[in-house]
Design an enzyme around this catalytic site. Sequence first.
Site, short mmCIF file in Angstrom:
data_model
loop_
_atom_site.label_atom_id
_atom_site.label_comp_id
_atom_site.label_asym_id
_atom_site.label_seq_id
_atom_site.Cartn_x
_atom_site.Cartn_y
_atom_site.Cartn_z
N ASP A 391 10.29 47.62 8.09
CA ASP A 391 10.48 46.54 9.06
C ASP A 391 11.18 47.11 10.29
O ASP A 391 11.65 48.26 10.29
CB ASP A 391 11.32 45.44 8.39
CG ASP A 391 11.45 44.21 9.25
OD1 ASP A 391 10.57 43.97 10.09
OD2 ASP A 391 12.45 43.47 9.08
N GLU A 394 9.28 48.69 15.44
CA GLU A 394 8.55 48.67 16.74
C GLU A 394 8.95 49.84 17.66
O GLU A 394 8.11 50.23 18.45
CB GLU A 394 8.79 47.33 17.45
CG GLU A 394 8.10 46.17 16.75
CD GLU A 394 8.74 45.79 15.40
OE1 GLU A 394 9.96 46.00 15.25
OE2 GLU A 394 8.02 45.31 14.51
N ASP A 471 7.53 37.41 11.86
CA ASP A 471 8.33 36.18 11.73
C ASP A 471 7.63 34.96 12.31
O ASP A 471 7.89 34.54 13.44
CB ASP A 471 9.68 36.38 12.41
CG ASP A 471 10.46 37.51 11.75
OD1 ASP A 471 10.04 37.97 10.67
OD2 ASP A 471 11.48 37.93 12.32
#
Length: 759
Positions: A391, A394, A471
């Site tokens: 997670d 990015e 999300d």
Amino acid sequence: MSQTPSTARVTAHHHKGSVLRLTQSVGSTTVHGISDTIIRVRVSSRSESGEVPSYAIEGPVPSRALAVSRSAEFIDAQTDACGVRIGTDELSLSFTDGNGALLSAGLPIHFGADTLSDTRVPQPDEDFFGLGERITPLGRRGYTVVNWNTDNPHYQHEQRRSMYSSFPFYVALDRSTGRCYGYFHDSPWKSSFDMCDTLPDRVQIEAWGGELNIYFFSAPTLAGILRDYTMLTGRHAMAPVWALGYHQCRWSYMSTADARQIVQEFRARKIPLDALWFDIDYMDSFRVFTFDATRFGDMRECCRDLDDAGVRRVAIIDPGVKVDPAGVYDVHDEGCAKGYFAKDAQGNDYVGKVWPGGTKFPDFSRPDVRAWWGQLHKRYYDMGIDAFWNDMNEPADMAPPGDKTVPLDVRMDDGGRHTTMEKLHNVYALFEAMATVQDGMLALRPDARPFLLTRAASAGMQKYSAKWGGDNVSSWGHLEASIPQLLNMGLSGLGFFGADVGGFGANAQPELLARWTQLGTFYPFFRNHCSTGQIHQEPWSFGPEIERACREAIELRYHLLPYFYQLFREMHTSGAPMVRPLFWHFQHDARTYGLVDQFMLGADIVVAPVTRRGAESRAVYLPEGTWYHYLTGRKFAGGCEYVVSAPLNSIPVFVRAGSVTPVMPVVASTRYIDRSVLTLEVFPGEGDFSAQLYEDDTESNAYQRGEFCFNTVTYSHGRLHVALDKASGVRTVVVRVFGDGASWREQRFEDVREVSVGV
Ligand code: GLC
């Protein structure tokens, strides 16, 4: 200072074999013949440019001789079924099929100060698909996608241009002709795909980094285009079968006691469960590769207990490493000592901010850093963790204002080429996945199939990881939006995808959870997950009626699991997504093009989930053929729309008459599948059916050494024939024949190698 954009005049060309080089007034262009149906055109702002490495394409790229001809205004280059017509006065690229029929027309390419722009003229009825997970109705026409991995919580609304991943690849499909083609800009750099957004009749592709690196795909079907695209960028490795089961997650189950309690509930309530997920709170103060000594002090025993219940364990790992004083945290100490962290412009370790506070980011573009990171996963394996969840990759960074990512001037090794985050931002997660899968999971357990889930991604990520949509929130809009998101991800080459079932942010509502679980039944990756601070949304959280609807949906998933497994194999070998828009199979039926709230699972099942609050019925379009309503047995003639009833405990599913589907009895987890029994559901109908049903051990990598076999199933003129491979472990064949009123006629054949039966 930005300069006025300019165009290029072609002054000379040189052709040899599969390569055509153009000399230009500005920049340079190289055309490569790749295969019958693929041509690559690389336009560079530099006049001489060596080959640039690809991050998406790892293997060798094939080559095919180009036939080249020159006229006053054009240079034509072509392989058997794909051509490019190059305008020479002002460099432009128009692509054709093998007969010279125009597929995509291009206007002059602009060489700007920072970007190269390719402006294309779409057909009036053309729409565009793929381009990753960004939310649009389904087609991308009228929207812009900016390929720049962005952590943008609660993101899913139509106007957001950047999401967690970057897939600069689209498939164009013309509603009036059924013609299609694919366009891939192979670059890690930021790019923007304006698909008739700013100008309704123009596609404008803008590429940073000094290169437009186009692969054009001319295969006449979507299956052909995805086959070609994934031949280059790779396909999903076979997942362990448990990864296709039902998964439960929450941010977070706060202790091993919580984890045990959740699993006990699943077992007591007889709801199948294959994996429990551990979010960030298992760690000691969010230090990756550690466990909190109090709340997770008996993690090893907990993992063993969960394993005894047939439940796998997945742990989250964020890339950021907590900054601590020397001697406190060995991962930080070692990373500092060996110089493994990415450096700021001054050459010091860059310090950003994620969950633990001050955080350093490993430079995964270095092979030695990947090897180090990979080996650290042994700590989890030793504890009993089976698989991983990457997670915040990015990479998300809460320190800088604006983009919330690691600053662009942070230095990256880039395999010795010494670049910066500006170039490698979009592929940071890809490098991390390589570290996790190749240097971690496969190095530590060479014979276990790795399972990794990632949030950030870029073209080629499918070789390493499944992906979820990040999300979302518990809303009907996001439930519905997950369908085009899933379909477009599949058309971007990454079909092992799912959204958080029940929704991540905000509180789930009872009906929403039931409907979302029913939809999740058909996501390739099926996980219920929600955020900290939200009410619980495990299947039993809203009373018996909702629990029953969720249980039945999850049971349906397990019932259909052998069919899912077949589709996974198909995705692994051909790049075809498991879940597809209807036009994948009905490319010449324009009525399928606008269908955004129904989809196909493989070639034989149409799913029409309920996506609206309070709805007890819905409209469904059934394409050509005859279709059985799976729950009622009613037969429907295809080619028109029906309104079908869909009370809360049901999901409209239709199966093609004249098909055979492998299924299995519901089990508590895939651990308990009896692989000696092959159950086939036959849906009688016109036409012939034939399938090679894939069989392997479902867990190990032996399939890569050829340890698999195929059982042959044919259905023709009312007779079903099953021939088991001599290597097959199947001993019993169960044939269930679908009849009126959804009644089943069942026959069991024990200890057989072959079955031939009238149905
Ligand atoms: C991010 C993830 C989410 C996770 C949370 C805590 O928001 O997208 O899935 O639960 O971080 O780790």
